[in-house]
Motif scaffolding. Structure first.
Motif: not given
Length: 488
Positions: A261-265, A254-255, A277-282
């Motif tokens: 500022l930006f980080y992910f969790t 999750q952005l 978030p962008r769609p998850a890729s498999t």
């Protein structure tokens, strides 16, 4: 067939490094040296040696990785960690255990040591009890340098004089980090494509994966992020480099935006702002290694090593990868042979700007503008220097001139809009800012390789970041305008 292709595949499959351009030249040179050192008859024997002997492969990797780093790189991110994220995480764990932090791809140690300094400045003697800091890197030789903690030159390019005096002691022509900080960081070999962490490493509250992903393809980045997700605690945080953040928004995390500022969790958050978030890729590549291709025929001839005198185009590739020290060394050699080359002098001004030597950069740019007053690269760089020197009107003039010459120069549109938004220059500044950000969106939307009008210097920020920020600033400006109109 490219005779280097099997070696590039072997390196990519084992550790994810993407060897193209100058990196391929380094591979050719390293293989030549390896054949000479081991008296190998051909490339096929060289391949089998690398495949079968881990120590030889590790030595090759040490020659291929460019360990360009320095203390307090992107300090605003380190401040975010030390001032905001760490206190929040400490409250969550209620002091029952030390917070675990990892610098993944730590190179020669400047990043984890900077983090240790930042935490020590805030927590003093409690730092050792509150935090466990690890640094991991694929290159065993560079880790040995990190453990020695001896530095000089460009490693200190953004380190303040008080910090240098406080944390380092002279050691001949170099400086050594004091034991108080050095002992806070533990270094381990770390392959980011490995399915398991080394035994000494463990679940982390914060992982710094900064200025590393540029060496990996998008597919490899997804694979690495899947590993990092396993190594991160459920409430943990992942930080990428400022210019890499959007390129790493691959749907696995999750952005989050906080204070610009930006980080992910791993977990959605209500505040600060969690972004969609962008769609998850498999499409995550397998980590099993294919059978090595057979090497035979005339393609086994060893490529000649690269020319040591590099062209401006090759130096620009160093700039694109932020290999500042390599660029400066190559440029010094080139300027010695071609002192009047305008492109080389422009690159020199860009490097001075990067080191925040604004007065020297200004002087060089002034002479270049006299010679070529409508060079988009020179105008763009002069605008950036003026912006950093808190001269917004001068900066705006340069950006406007760059747009006049090259209307497709989206970096000039972006920074000119930023000046209107932040400095409110001239009449209708807010409206002008909206127009500028709209131009950025128009030029970048759906364009994977947008034109910049720039020939020599790299764009000062990635197009994805510029489009993302332009969209957010534009939305804010529109809301502010509606609120003002409604209030009146």
């Amino acid at each position: 067939m490219n005779p280097l292709a099997p070696f590039k595949t072997l390196v990519k499959e084992r550790c994810g490094l993407h060897l193209e351009g100058l990196a391929e030249d380094r591979l050719a040179k390293a293989l030549t040296q390896l054949r000479t050192a081991h008296a190998l008859p051909d490339l096929q024997a060289t391949y089998h040696l690398l495949e079968s002997r881990e120590s030889v492969f590790a030595a090759l990797i040490s020659q291929l990785t460019v360990n360009e780093t320095y203390f307090f790189r992107e300090p605003e991110q380190l401040d975010l960690v030390a001032d905001t994220l760490v206190p929040r995480l400490l409250e969550q764990c209620t002091g029952t255990r030390p917070l675990r932090l990892l610098s993944a791809g730590c190179s020669s140690g400047e990043e984890p040591y900077s983090l240790a300094m930042a935490l020590h400045e805030r927590y003093g003697e409690r730092t050792r009890a509150l935090f466990h800091i690890d640094g991991g890197d694929l290159d065993s030789q560079i880790l040995a340098k990190a453990r020695r903690a001896e530095y000089s030159g460009l490693a200190f390019r953004t380190l303040s004089a008080p910090r240098r005096q406080r944390y380092f002691t002279p050691l001949g022509s170099r400086y050594q980090l004091i034991p108080t900080i050095r002992d806070l960081v533990h270094f381990q070999e770390l392959n980011l494509l490995s399915a398991t962490l080394p035994e000494a490493l463990g679940q982390y509250d914060v992982i710094l994966f900064r200025n590393v992903s540029i060496y990996f393809s998008p597919e490899t980045r997804r694979c690495i992020q899947a590993r990092l997700k396993q190594w991160l605690k459920p409430e943990g945080i992942l930080l990428c480099g400022t210019a890499e953040t959007l390129g790493n928004d691959l749907g696995l995390f999750q952005l989050v935006e906080e204070n610009g500022l930006f980080y992910f969790t791993q977990m959605p958050t209500g505040s600060p702002t969690a972004l969609e978030p962008r769609p998850a890729s498999t499409d995550v590549p397998a980590t099993s290694f294919p059978e090595p291709p057979e090497l035979k025929g005339p393609a086994l001839e060893t490529p000649a090593p690269p020319n040591p005198v590099q062209t401006c185009e090759e130096i620009r590739e160093h700039l694109q990868a932020e290999h500042w020290e390599h660029a400066e060394q190559a440029l010094e050699t080139r300027l010695a042979q071609h002192p009047d080359c305008r492109e080389s002098r422009l690159i020199k001004a860009y490097l001075l700007f990067n080191r925040k030597a604004f007065e020297a950069a200004n002087a060089l740019l002034a002479s270049l503008l006299e010679e070529t007053p409508w060079s988009v690269d020179t105008l763009m760089l002069a605008g950036l220097v003026a912006r950093w020197q808190q001269a917004p009107e001068t900066a705006a003039r340069h950006f406007r001139h760059a747009i006049y010459v090259a209307p497709e120069c989206w970096p000039a549109h972006f920074y000119l809009a930023d000046i209107y938004r932040m400095d409110a220059i001239g009449k209708d500044a807010a409206v002008r800012a909206q127009r500028g950000y709209s131009a950025v969106q128009r030029l970048l939307a759906g364009n994977r390789q947008p034109a910049t009008g720039l020939v020599t210097i790299p764009p000062p920020l990635p197009p994805g970041d510029a489009c993302f920020l332009a969209q957010r600033h534009l939305a804010t400006l529109v809301l502010d305008r509606h609120a003002t109109t409604g209030a009146s």
